[in-house]
Design a protein around this motif. Structure first.
Motif, PDB file in Angstrom:
ATOM      1  N   GLN A  17      17.473  45.810   8.792  1.00 15.19           N
ATOM      2  CA  GLN A  17      18.114  44.754   9.657  1.00 15.19           C
ATOM      3  C   GLN A  17      17.320  43.473   9.899  1.00 15.19           C
ATOM      4  OE1 GLN A  17      20.564  45.461  13.027  1.00 15.19           O
ATOM      5  NE2 GLN A  17      19.967  43.599  13.814  1.00 15.19           N
ATOM      6  N   GLN A  18      17.616  42.363  10.598  1.00 14.47           N
ATOM      7  CA  GLN A  18      16.747  41.184  10.778  1.00 14.47           C
ATOM      8  C   GLN A  18      16.972  40.454  12.076  1.00 14.47           C
ATOM      9  OE1 GLN A  18      14.619  38.574   9.249  1.00 14.47           O
ATOM     10  NE2 GLN A  18      15.526  37.128  10.580  1.00 14.47           N
ATOM     11  N   ALA A  19      16.243  39.401  12.296  1.00 14.49           N
ATOM     12  CA  ALA A  19      16.192  38.797  13.607  1.00 14.49           C
ATOM     13  C   ALA A  19      16.803  37.420  13.584  1.00 14.49           C
ATOM     14  CB  ALA A  19      14.757  38.704  14.054  1.00 14.49           C
ATOM     15  N   TYR A  20      17.450  37.056  14.667  1.00 14.92           N
ATOM     16  CA  TYR A  20      17.929  35.701  14.786  1.00 14.92           C
ATOM     17  C   TYR A  20      17.280  35.058  15.992  1.00 14.92           C
ATOM     18  CZ  TYR A  20      21.218  39.182  16.512  1.00 14.92           C
ATOM     19  OH  TYR A  20      21.767  40.311  17.030  1.00 14.92           O
ATOM     20  N   ALA A  21      17.911  34.030  16.541  1.00 17.04           N
ATOM     21  CA  ALA A  21      17.239  33.205  17.547  1.00 17.04           C
ATOM     22  C   ALA A  21      16.688  34.029  18.708  1.00 17.04           C
ATOM     23  CB  ALA A  21      18.224  32.166  18.079  1.00 17.04           C
ATOM     24  N   LEU A  22      15.404  33.825  18.988  1.00 19.04           N
ATOM     25  CA  LEU A  22      14.726  34.617  20.008  1.00 19.04           C
ATOM     26  C   LEU A  22      15.297  34.363  21.399  1.00 19.04           C
ATOM     27  CD1 LEU A  22      12.417  36.554  20.692  1.00 19.04           C
ATOM     28  CD2 LEU A  22      10.906  34.586  20.840  1.00 19.04           C
ATOM     29  N   ASP A  23      15.782  33.142  21.656  1.00 21.96           N
ATOM     30  CA  ASP A  23      16.307  32.871  22.994  1.00 21.96           C
ATOM     31  C   ASP A  23      17.588  33.658  23.257  1.00 21.96           C
ATOM     32  OD1 ASP A  23      17.737  31.422  21.147  1.00 21.96           O
ATOM     33  OD2 ASP A  23      18.059  29.713  22.453  1.00 21.96           O
ATOM     34  N   VAL A  24      18.259  34.126  22.222  1.00 18.61           N
ATOM     35  CA  VAL A  24      19.417  34.992  22.402  1.00 18.61           C
ATOM     36  C   VAL A  24      18.966  36.416  22.725  1.00 18.61           C
ATOM     37  CG1 VAL A  24      21.435  35.986  21.274  1.00 18.61           C
ATOM     38  CG2 VAL A  24      20.849  33.593  20.886  1.00 18.61           C
ATOM     39  N   LEU A  25      17.872  36.859  22.101  1.00 18.14           N
ATOM     40  CA  LEU A  25      17.422  38.235  22.275  1.00 18.14           C
ATOM     41  C   LEU A  25      16.518  38.422  23.479  1.00 18.14           C
ATOM     42  CD1 LEU A  25      16.626  39.206  18.587  1.00 18.14           C
ATOM     43  CD2 LEU A  25      18.673  39.684  19.896  1.00 18.14           C
ATOM     44  N   ALA A  26      15.794  37.380  23.877  1.00 14.86           N
ATOM     45  CA  ALA A  26      14.837  37.513  24.976  1.00 14.86           C
ATOM     46  C   ALA A  26      15.564  37.811  26.284  1.00 14.86           C
ATOM     47  CB  ALA A  26      14.023  36.229  25.116  1.00 14.86           C
ATOM     48  N   ARG A 276       1.252  66.601  18.437  1.00 19.74           N
ATOM     49  CA  ARG A 276       0.899  65.341  17.794  1.00 19.74           C
ATOM     50  C   ARG A 276       1.209  64.172  18.708  1.00 19.74           C
ATOM     51  NH1 ARG A 276       2.249  64.030  11.462  1.00 19.74           N
ATOM     52  NH2 ARG A 276       1.232  61.999  11.348  1.00 19.74           N
ATOM     53  N   SER A 277       0.331  63.163  18.707  1.00 18.43           N
ATOM     54  CA  SER A 277       0.515  61.925  19.459  1.00 18.43           C
ATOM     55  C   SER A 277       0.600  60.770  18.464  1.00 18.43           C
ATOM     56  CB  SER A 277      -0.635  61.710  20.432  1.00 18.43           C
ATOM     57  OG  SER A 277      -0.450  60.536  21.183  1.00 18.43           O
ATOM     58  N   ILE A 278       1.621  59.899  18.623  1.00 22.57           N
ATOM     59  CA  ILE A 278       1.916  58.866  17.630  1.00 22.57           C
ATOM     60  C   ILE A 278       2.142  57.531  18.335  1.00 22.57           C
ATOM     61  CG2 ILE A 278       3.583  58.110  15.875  1.00 22.57           C
ATOM     62  CD1 ILE A 278       4.176  61.163  15.516  1.00 22.57           C
ATOM     63  N   SER A 279       1.681  56.459  17.713  1.00 20.37           N
ATOM     64  CA  SER A 279       2.018  55.096  18.124  1.00 20.37           C
ATOM     65  C   SER A 279       2.854  54.457  17.027  1.00 20.37           C
ATOM     66  CB  SER A 279       0.750  54.269  18.367  1.00 20.37           C
ATOM     67  OG  SER A 279       0.058  54.724  19.498  1.00 20.37           O
ATOM     68  N   VAL A 280       3.939  53.789  17.403  1.00 23.89           N
ATOM     69  CA  VAL A 280       4.782  53.107  16.422  1.00 23.89           C
ATOM     70  C   VAL A 280       4.276  51.673  16.247  1.00 23.89           C
ATOM     71  CG1 VAL A 280       6.756  54.547  16.981  1.00 23.89           C
ATOM     72  CG2 VAL A 280       6.468  52.355  18.152  1.00 23.89           C
ATOM     73  N   PRO A 281       4.548  51.029  15.104  1.00 23.05           N
ATOM     74  CA  PRO A 281       4.037  49.675  14.860  1.00 23.05           C
ATOM     75  C   PRO A 281       4.582  48.650  15.856  1.00 23.05           C
ATOM     76  CG  PRO A 281       4.744  50.702  12.810  1.00 23.05           C
ATOM     77  CD  PRO A 281       5.220  51.585  13.922  1.00 23.05           C
ATOM     78  N   GLN A 282       3.752  47.694  16.199  1.00 21.58           N
ATOM     79  CA  GLN A 282       4.178  46.581  17.041  1.00 21.58           C
ATOM     80  C   GLN A 282       5.059  45.616  16.242  1.00 21.58           C
ATOM     81  OE1 GLN A 282       0.412  44.874  18.178  1.00 21.58           O
ATOM     82  NE2 GLN A 282       0.138  46.267  19.893  1.00 21.58           N
ATOM     83  N   THR A 283       5.924  44.912  16.961  1.00 18.80           N
ATOM     84  CA  THR A 283       6.751  43.861  16.369  1.00 18.80           C
ATOM     85  C   THR A 283       6.410  42.540  17.044  1.00 18.80           C
ATOM     86  OG1 THR A 283       8.569  45.384  15.872  1.00 18.80           O
ATOM     87  CG2 THR A 283       9.089  43.039  15.955  1.00 18.80           C
ATOM     88  N   HIS A 284       6.017  41.545  16.235  1.00 21.35           N
ATOM     89  CA  HIS A 284       5.680  40.212  16.740  1.00 21.35           C
ATOM     90  C   HIS A 284       6.772  39.228  16.331  1.00 21.35           C
ATOM     91  CE1 HIS A 284       1.368  41.318  17.496  1.00 21.35           C
ATOM     92  NE2 HIS A 284       1.652  42.204  16.553  1.00 21.35           N
ATOM     93  N   THR A 285       7.190  38.393  17.256  1.00 21.42           N
ATOM     94  CA  THR A 285       8.161  37.345  16.955  1.00 21.42           C
ATOM     95  C   THR A 285       7.708  36.041  17.601  1.00 21.42           C
ATOM     96  OG1 THR A 285       9.927  39.000  17.010  1.00 21.42           O
ATOM     97  CG2 THR A 285      10.592  36.693  16.984  1.00 21.42           C
ATOM     98  N   ALA A 286       7.608  34.982  16.795  1.00 21.49           N
ATOM     99  CA  ALA A 286       7.227  33.653  17.295  1.00 21.49           C
ATOM    100  C   ALA A 286       8.303  32.650  16.889  1.00 21.49           C
ATOM    101  CB  ALA A 286       5.869  33.237  16.741  1.00 21.49           C
ATOM    102  N   ARG A 287       8.645  31.752  17.806  1.00 20.79           N
ATOM    103  CA  ARG A 287       9.699  30.766  17.545  1.00 20.79           C
ATOM    104  C   ARG A 287       9.308  29.421  18.135  1.00 20.79           C
ATOM    105  NH1 ARG A 287      14.731  29.000  20.012  1.00 20.79           N
ATOM    106  NH2 ARG A 287      16.304  28.596  18.413  1.00 20.79           N
ATOM    107  N   PHE A 297      16.682  22.328  16.434  1.00 19.80           N
ATOM    108  CA  PHE A 297      16.154  22.786  15.153  1.00 19.80           C
ATOM    109  C   PHE A 297      14.997  23.746  15.436  1.00 19.80           C
ATOM    110  CE2 PHE A 297      17.793  18.506  14.870  1.00 19.80           C
ATOM    111  CZ  PHE A 297      18.671  18.566  13.789  1.00 19.80           C
ATOM    112  N   ALA A 298      14.981  24.894  14.754  1.00 20.85           N
ATOM    113  CA  ALA A 298      13.993  25.917  15.091  1.00 20.85           C
ATOM    114  C   ALA A 298      13.486  26.620  13.837  1.00 20.85           C
ATOM    115  CB  ALA A 298      14.590  26.940  16.063  1.00 20.85           C
ATOM    116  N   ALA A 299      12.252  27.112  13.946  1.00 21.09           N
ATOM    117  CA  ALA A 299      11.643  27.972  12.926  1.00 21.09           C
ATOM    118  C   ALA A 299      11.126  29.221  13.618  1.00 21.09           C
ATOM    119  CB  ALA A 299      10.516  27.240  12.205  1.00 21.09           C
ATOM    120  N   SER A 313      16.706  27.663  11.544  1.00 18.15           N
ATOM    121  CA  SER A 313      18.016  27.598  12.182  1.00 18.15           C
ATOM    122  C   SER A 313      18.284  26.217  12.757  1.00 18.15           C
ATOM    123  CB  SER A 313      18.127  28.651  13.293  1.00 18.15           C
ATOM    124  OG  SER A 313      17.191  28.402  14.320  1.00 18.15           O
ATOM    125  N   VAL A 314      19.575  25.930  12.930  1.00 23.24           N
ATOM    126  CA  VAL A 314      20.031  24.712  13.586  1.00 23.24           C
ATOM    127  C   VAL A 314      21.172  25.091  14.519  1.00 23.24           C
ATOM    128  CG1 VAL A 314      21.607  24.186  11.668  1.00 23.24           C
ATOM    129  CG2 VAL A 314      20.877  22.347  13.233  1.00 23.24           C
TER     130      VAL A 314
END
Length: 370
Positions: A17-26, A276-287, A297-299, A313-314
């Motif tokens: 799957q993938q990510a779109y505008a962070l201000d929508v998801l935040a 067992r003890s497990i840590s899942v990978p972190q997810t970083h998002t910068a916009r 206009f955004a990157a 995006s625009v």
């Protein structure tokens, strides 16, 4: 052939799957009182073929990249309430990654099509899968330390009840000389919280928690910077987690009428349950976004399971709402969206023929303030 089924089992559980505008998801702050909200974020993407065709014959839409190929998935649903700086919601998540070499994919395709190579070939087999899911309760709060053009921060934590986990590593080699000389060897380690084996003594028990951070900084009227760190610190603990470890080697000299191998392999393996003890990978998002009058206009870049996912995006803000369009530079997919103060929807794909799409995304948001 066991080694083919061993590798192919990874693809039947493949993820995307993938990510779109962070201000929508935040997370949104309610400055004037109470609000109720719901979010649905579904996204999957694959480098080598549409995920809906992985269990097919691989005759069409098979185009792996050189080197590692990824299949990714991100599914999330939220339902909650907010009051001023505070936010409380129920959350359901599923995330994961499948990684396989181009040689592994070529081997699986040859097996699935029951065809013999036209010339001698050696396959190096290497594939891995990691995925998890959970349902829990998340609490969070906004923090502001200055005026209008100072950064705001959001911190949250979630407790997951009975999370599920799967991690599989398969490696090996296969060599084909001619239709009378074919050999392979393979090994697999499969950790699966849903796995049930014969004479299993105990049921798995699990709990988990995770924390996330976000920053929203309106630098000036034109520029806005956002950053989100999901699963900043997380830990999942399992008791009686099932684990299957097995290996096989074989020298094969005959095929049946359908092109499949007849073999007498040496198979060794063990089933066990572990704490067992497990840590899942972190997810970083910068916009980073720039606004001029009604245009924005955004990157954006999201780092998800070791894969960078850049998006340009625009957007246009009008009396009829916010219209946006985006382009994912890794998978060459296009997204379109619309939102207002109550609802929003976003669609994303790389092919209008959805059965042949390697990327599919759907985002729906709703909120009501009172």
């Amino acid at each position: 052939m066991f080694s083919s089924r061993l590798i192919f089992s990874l693809f039947c559980a493949s993820l995307s799957q993938q990510a779109y505008a962070l201000d929508v998801l935040a997370p949104q702050k309610s400055d004037e009182g109470w609000q109720v909200f719901s979010n649905l974020d579904l996204w999957e993407a694959s480098d080598f073929m549409p995920t809906r065709k992985i269990e097919g014959d691989w005759n069409t839409d098979f185009s792996p990249k050189d080197g590692p190929n990824f299949s990714l998935r991100r599914l999330r649903a939220e339902l909650g309430v907010g009051y001023k700086e505070w936010r409380l919601n129920l959350e359901a998540r599923q995330e994961g990654m499948l990684k396989a070499s181009s040689s592994t994919l070529a081997f699986v395709k040859a097996y699935k099509q029951a065809g013999l190579p036209q010339q001698a070939v050696n396959y190096q087999l290497d594939a891995q899968l990691e995925s998890w899911s959970g349902f829990g309760l998340r609490a969070g709060r906004w923090f502001a330390f200055g005026g209008e053009y100072q950064p705001r921060f959001f911190a949250s934590a979630v407790y997951y009840m009975n999370p599920q986990y799967r991690a599989t590593q398969a490696t090996g080699a296969a060599s084909y000389v001619d239709n009378q000389h074919y050999s392979f060897s393979a090994s697999e380690l499969d950790v699966n919280s849903r796995y049930q084996y014969l004479f299993q003594q105990f049921e798995p028990e699990a709990r988990g928690y995770s924390s996330s951070l976000a920053m929203d900084w309106q630098i000036n009227p034109a520029w806005r910077m956002q950053y989100q760190l999901e699963d900043a610190y997380n830990r999942f603990a399992w008791k009686n987690l099932p684990e299957l470890q097995q290996s096989l080697s074989s020298a094969v000299v005959q095929y049946d009428s359908k092109g499949y191998l007849n073999y007498q392999p040496l198979l060794q393996g063990v089933n066990r349950q572990r704490t067992r003890s497990i840590s899942v990978p972190q997810t970083h998002t910068a916009r980073l976004a720039y606004q001029h009058q009604q245009w924005e206009f955004a990157a954006q870049v999201r780092h998800f399971y070791g894969v960078n996912l850049p998006v340009l995006s625009v957007a246009n803000h009008s009396a009829y709402g916010r219209f946006d369009a985006s382009f994912d530079t890794r998978y060459k997919s296009v997204g379109i969206g619309w939102s207002n103060q109550f609802v929003g929807v976003h669609l994303q794909t790389d092919n209008l023929n959805l059965s042949s799409a390697k990327v599919l995304g759907l985002g729906v948001q709703a909120r009501y303030q009172f």
